[in-house]
Enzyme design. Structure first.
Site, PDB file in Angstrom:
ATOM      1  N   CYS A  78      42.935  32.814  45.566  1.00  0.00           N
ATOM      2  CA  CYS A  78      44.084  32.364  46.439  1.00  0.00           C
ATOM      3  C   CYS A  78      44.449  33.313  47.155  1.00  0.00           C
ATOM      4  CB  CYS A  78      44.932  31.344  45.977  1.00  0.00           C
ATOM      5  SG  CYS A  78      46.101  30.733  47.024  1.00  0.00           S
ATOM      6  N   CYS A 189      40.057  31.794  53.677  1.00  0.00           N
ATOM      7  CA  CYS A 189      40.814  30.913  52.602  1.00  0.00           C
ATOM      8  C   CYS A 189      39.542  30.371  51.649  1.00  0.00           C
ATOM      9  CB  CYS A 189      41.427  29.800  53.176  1.00  0.00           C
ATOM     10  SG  CYS A 189      41.919  28.267  52.043  1.00  0.00           S
TER      11      CYS A 189
END
Length: 267
Positions: A78, A189
């Site tokens: 992440c 992302c």
């Protein structure tokens, strides 16, 4: 626990939701003998709109959960959690091989032919000091423009990876940044690689390369495990266990569906 016992432990993966599975797919592909535990914190997603102190607390909580289950390495899959917490995690667990992920700006610059590079990322990733330091390293080598994508990861969380609603999002949030000389879009992302197919359709044959950091992160994880002598060398097919804080079976099912999707070439 000696190294032979440690070798048999799974590798831990964590993300704010389902996006980190894009990295997990690459790790499974290049380390097929390994077992993995993936924890998606969908109950608290998205991380990208939260304060840094909250992101750190959530990340630490997930990592402690994985450590209690027994892991030999950790991937913080992440971007937001990496920026907020990886340095502190390495201080807290110095013996544990830990990798984070960052937007793949370096490979984009390395391949650049002089065109514009867009970096699609969450607002929190873009606000982080670590991200600005990354851009500063390459500011003299290419034109790099950040594209804040609030709410885009939720499409993946909800299983909406194609369709007009996604096109409408791209028209509003991405189209204003597209220029004639845009040559690369960095998917900053871990959720975004799952939107590649629809994004390519939206770009409508423009010669724009899409790059993400999934393979590079997985290769670095493999390297760190090898240095520690923790890679499995037996002839076996590993197992993947997926957990999710939402407690919803459909999130687990969706996670396994994403894991089974073919991996695109990110070399």
């Amino acid at each position: 626990m000696d190294n032979e016992e440690l070798k048999k432990l799974p590798i831990g993966f964590m993300d704010s939701g389902l996006g980190g599975i894009s990295v997990l797919r690459e790790a499974v592909r290049i380390m097929p003998a390994e077992d993995f535990i993936y924890f998606g914190d969908s109950l608290n997603a998205p991380y990208g709109t939260k304060e840094q102190t909250v992101i750190r607390a959530l990340t630490f909580s997930v990592v402690e959960n994985l450590l209690k289950q027994g892991i030999k390495g950790l991937a913080v899959a992440c971007n937001t959690a990496t920026s907020a917490a990886v340095r502190l995690l390495r201080e807290m667990y110095p013996e544990l091989p830990i990798v984070g992920i960052e937007p793949a700006v370096k490979p984009a610059v390395d391949r650049s032919q002089g065109g514009r590079i867009l970096v699609m990322a969450t607002p929190m990733t873009i606000a982080q000091e670590k991200y600005h330091a990354l851009l500063n390293r390459y500011k003299d080598q290419a034109e790099i423009v950040s594209v804040p994508c609030e709410g885009l990861m939720e499409f993946v969380e909800q299983g909406k990876m194609e369709g007009e609603e996604l096109n409408a999002y791209f028209r509003e949030h991405l189209l204003p940044y597209l220029t004639e000389d845009t040559e690369t879009i960095v998917l900053g992302c871990t959720h975004y690689p799952f939107l590649k197919s629809q994004l390519k359709k939206f770009l409508n044959h423009r010669t724009i390369e899409l790059i993400d950091g999934s393979l590079g992160t997985s290769m670095e994880l493999k390297r760190r495990l090898k240095v520690k002598g923790l890679l499995r060398e037996d002839d076996r097919t590993g197992n993947v266990v997926i957990q999710n804080s939402s407690g919803k079976q459909d999130m687990i099912d969706r996670s396994y569906e994403l894991l089974r999707l073919p991996v695109e070439d990110n070399s």
